[in-house]
Design a protein around this motif. Structure first.
Motif: not given
Length: 176
Positions: A149-166
Motif C-alpha cells: 500500500q504505497q503512501g500508507y502506514v500499517t499497524g506494523e509500520d506504526l510499531a516500527y516507527i514508534t519502537r524505541g520510544v517509551d
C-alpha cells in the motif's frame, strides 16, 4: 466468589462490563460514579466537554481524540468503558498502537496516510529527539514501500516507527 452489585450497577451489569472491558469491579464502580456525575444536555446525553474532565481521560495525551473516536457522549456508560479499555495499563502496547491507528484513520481502511501518521506522531508524548527519529523512520517507511500500500502506514509500520520510544505507560490510563 461471585461479583456483588456495586453502589450504581447490578451484579449482572457489573459482570458484563468487567468481562468486556477487563476493569476490576472497583474501577468500574469508580468510573460509573464519575460518569454519572457529568453534566448532560437537554436530551440526557453527557456533554463532550464533561468527558474531557474525567481524570483518566484528562490525563491521557490523546484525550480529545479519545473522546471523539471512542467515547462518543451519546452512546452511554458501557460504550465509555469499552473505549477506555483499549488503554488499560495491562493492555499491550500493540493493542494501544492499533487503537491509536484507528483514532487517526479517517476512512476506516486500517491504514494511515503519511500526513495522518505525521499528525499522530506530533501528538505523542515524545521528546524532540524521539519525534525527529520517528519522523525519519516514517520517511524511510514511505520510501521503502514497493508493491504494498504505497503512501500508507500499517499497524506494523506504526510499531516500527514508534519502537524505541517509551509509549506503553504514557498511553495507559492513569487513575488517582
Amino acid at each position: 466468589m461471585g461479583i456483588v452489585a456495586s453502589r450504581h450497577l447490578s451484579a449482572a451489569e457489573l459482570q458484563q462490563i468487567q468481562t468486556e472491558s477487563g476493569f476490576s469491579p472497583h474501577r468500574i464502580d469508580y468510573l460509573h460514579g464519575q460518569y454519572e456525575s457529568l453534566e448532560r444536555d437537554d436530551e440526557g446525553r453527557v456533554l463532550r466537554s464533561e468527558l474531557l474532565k474525567v481524570p483518566p481521560v484528562a490525563a491521557h495525551p490523546l484525550g480529545q481524540r479519545l473522546v471523539d473516536v471512542y467515547l462518543h457522549p451519546s452512546c452511554g456508560f458501557q460504550h465509555f468503558m469499552h473505549g477506555l479499555s483499549r488503554f488499560r495499563r495491562s493492555a499491550s502496547l500493540e493493542r494501544k498502537l492499533q487503537a491509536i491507528l484507528r483514532m487517526y484513520d479517517s476512512d476506516g481502511d486500517g491504514l494511515l496516510s503519511a500526513a495522518q501518521c505525521d499528525e499522530l506522531l506530533g501528538q505523542l508524548p515524545a521528546t524532540r529527539r524521539e519525534l525527529r527519529a520517528m519522523r525519519w523512520k516514517l520517511k524511510a517507511v514511505m520510501e521503502q514501500q514497493q508493491g504494498r500500500q504505497q503512501g500508507y502506514v500499517t499497524g506494523e509500520d506504526l510499531a516500527y516507527i514508534t519502537r524505541g520510544v517509551d509509549l506503553d505507560q504514557s498511553l495507559s490510563l492513569r487513575f488517582n
